[in-house]
Design an enzyme around this catalytic site. Sequence first.
Site, PDB file in Angstrom:
ATOM      1  CB  CYS A  23      -0.964  -0.031   1.176  1.00 51.39           C
ATOM      2  SG  CYS A  23      -0.191  -0.229   2.799  1.00 51.39           S
ATOM      3  CB  SER A  24       0.654   4.695   1.130  1.00 52.36           C
ATOM      4  OG  SER A  24      -0.481   4.962   0.322  1.00 52.36           O
ATOM      5  CG  ASP A  25       3.835   5.135   4.386  1.00 52.30           C
ATOM      6  OD1 ASP A  25       4.768   5.434   3.622  1.00 52.30           O
ATOM      7  OD2 ASP A  25       3.050   5.962   4.860  1.00 52.30           O
ATOM      8  CD1 TRP A  74       1.113   2.030   8.008  1.00 48.87           C
ATOM      9  CD2 TRP A  74       3.312   2.288   8.284  1.00 48.87           C
ATOM     10  NE1 TRP A  74       1.380   3.380   7.928  1.00 48.87           N
ATOM     11  CE2 TRP A  74       2.736   3.575   8.103  1.00 48.87           C
ATOM     12  CE3 TRP A  74       4.690   2.208   8.496  1.00 48.87           C
ATOM     13  CZ2 TRP A  74       3.476   4.749   8.099  1.00 48.87           C
ATOM     14  CZ3 TRP A  74       5.432   3.380   8.499  1.00 48.87           C
ATOM     15  CH2 TRP A  74       4.831   4.630   8.299  1.00 48.87           C
ATOM     16  CG  ASP A  75      -2.436   1.652   7.779  1.00 50.29           C
ATOM     17  OD1 ASP A  75      -2.276   1.224   8.927  1.00 50.29           O
ATOM     18  OD2 ASP A  75      -2.363   2.856   7.495  1.00 50.29           O
ATOM     19  NE  ARG A  76      -7.635  -0.282   2.847  1.00 49.61           N
ATOM     20  CZ  ARG A  76      -8.909  -0.564   2.934  1.00 49.61           C
ATOM     21  NH1 ARG A  76      -9.303  -1.815   2.939  1.00 49.61           N
ATOM     22  NH2 ARG A  76      -9.803   0.388   3.050  1.00 49.61           N
ATOM     23  CE  LYS A 111       2.132   6.067  11.791  1.00 46.73           C
ATOM     24  NZ  LYS A 111       2.084   7.236  10.878  1.00 46.73           N
ATOM     25  NE  ARG A 159      -2.984   4.004  10.430  1.00 47.34           N
ATOM     26  CZ  ARG A 159      -2.312   5.057   9.980  1.00 47.34           C
ATOM     27  NH1 ARG A 159      -2.384   6.201  10.639  1.00 47.34           N
ATOM     28  NH2 ARG A 159      -1.596   4.992   8.882  1.00 47.34           N
TER      29      ARG A 159
END
Length: 541
Positions: A313-315, A317-319, A355, A359
């Site tokens: 995903c972007s960084d 660590w989420d999706r 995070k 979050r």
Amino acid sequence: MAAASTSKYNSHSLENESIKRMSREGANQDLSETVPRLPGEMLITDKEVIYICPFNGPIKGRVYITNYRLYLRSLEMDSALILDVPLGVISRIEKMGGASSRGENAYGLDITCKDLRNLRFALKQEGHSRRDMFETLTKYAFPLAHSLPLFAFLNEEKFNEEGWAVYNPVEEYRRQGLPNHHWRITFINKCYELCDTYPALLVVPYRTSDDDLRRVATFRSRNRIPVLSWIHPENKTVIVRCSQPLVGMSGKRNKDDEKYLDAIRETNRQISKLTIYDARPSVNAVANKLVLTGAIQVADKVSSGKSSVLVHCSDGWDRTSQLTSLAMLMLDSFYRTIEGFEILVQKEWISFGHKFASRIGHGDKNHADADRSPIFLQFIDCVWQMLKQFPTAFEFNERFLVTILDHLYSCRFGTFLFNCESARERQKVMERTVSLWSLTNSNKEKFKNPFYTKEINRVLYPVASMRHLELWVNYYIRWNPRIKQQQPNPVEQRYMELLALRDDYIKRLEDLQLANSAKLSAASSSPPNASQMMSHLQTHF
């Protein structure tokens, strides 16, 4: 972000030591024996209030505030209401009404919680009653803003199991058959110099050098290079995770990064294909319905042996964590056990730098922070959907998932604190706090699914269409007594009773066998008489 939030946790003031000392010396003796408390928990204040129950109207009660929880007990004879709210769950505290408020119960506090509760307390206008309660709650619900530690650093609970020992990355990769001729373990990030949000130990293609990794890191957001998460035990396809490439507006390319992706693709010479799943917001709005669809696609590619998969995903660590962990849950039956799931969460979420501090906002009063997001909650909801669709495939039950979410917010354990592994090491979290897995592994029977059937190498493909997804009533609406909560499944209840009956019969049979062996032993050491012979015959008959 991680570095900024870390400095807030460094406060070990004299007041913190004083709190611990007072707790040990019995400062809690004012706290009624009927009010639960943990080792290290101390009473701060208690007040008489009117709780404005959204379901049953105003209820007179006494509220106790400790350094861990808000606890309310009804003072009315016809009500047995109890509220038990860890302060870490509180997202916002607002004053309700002003000095000129004249309406009944219009003056007090309005508290918004992260677990979907909304609490309203009416207080007397005289004697600074509201101000005292507001200041106390604000101080202990948001300790980072007041140079206080999170409760996890004061918690002195002891358990039979050591939860911090659950996840050992070397052992987990070894379970997957790594390292091998195509993949190696590197300690290039041992001191978090390559990437400060990645774990210390990484698995990378065997023929890439550490210098290659450093060059690739410059082209990946936050230096989060592609690394292995999981390898298929038979076809050797892999799931790899990373952050987005820094292509910029001009769409620039990077030869080192492309060479590295080729090295990943070539680790499997029989299936030399690598599919890249881009889970960034502009794409997932179309491609990923409630996250499950994307995870199913990843699992299918890997299981069928059609292709290895790289997720970003972007960084990263989420999706990315959502997709890799759900796909691994579908592919690997080990992760569907209690300890296996703990390892999955510890590895793909905690160790790989989701995070949590940003979050969830542990101990932070900035409830409107743009970084707040229910990413991990969404993952657990997807796990629950799979649990419903495959009731025999998981060793754990619904209570296990609810317990994880409750302590995601509670700040009672150190498991979900901070944004990354390096920050946890700096704060000595494993030395100074208790792991959530200590609680769950010391009470495993409570979290076991009685219908669990152990199956190896069975891949789960849940149905992800909206008409097959359910509202998780026992989590989202559990506080509403008017909503009939899903009662324990009668079949499950009967099954548990039969299991208990079986265990009782097995024990009685073992006792009879022991008694019979003792009789036979005694009989063999002396000449048998008529009654002994008759008993012996009757026993065998």
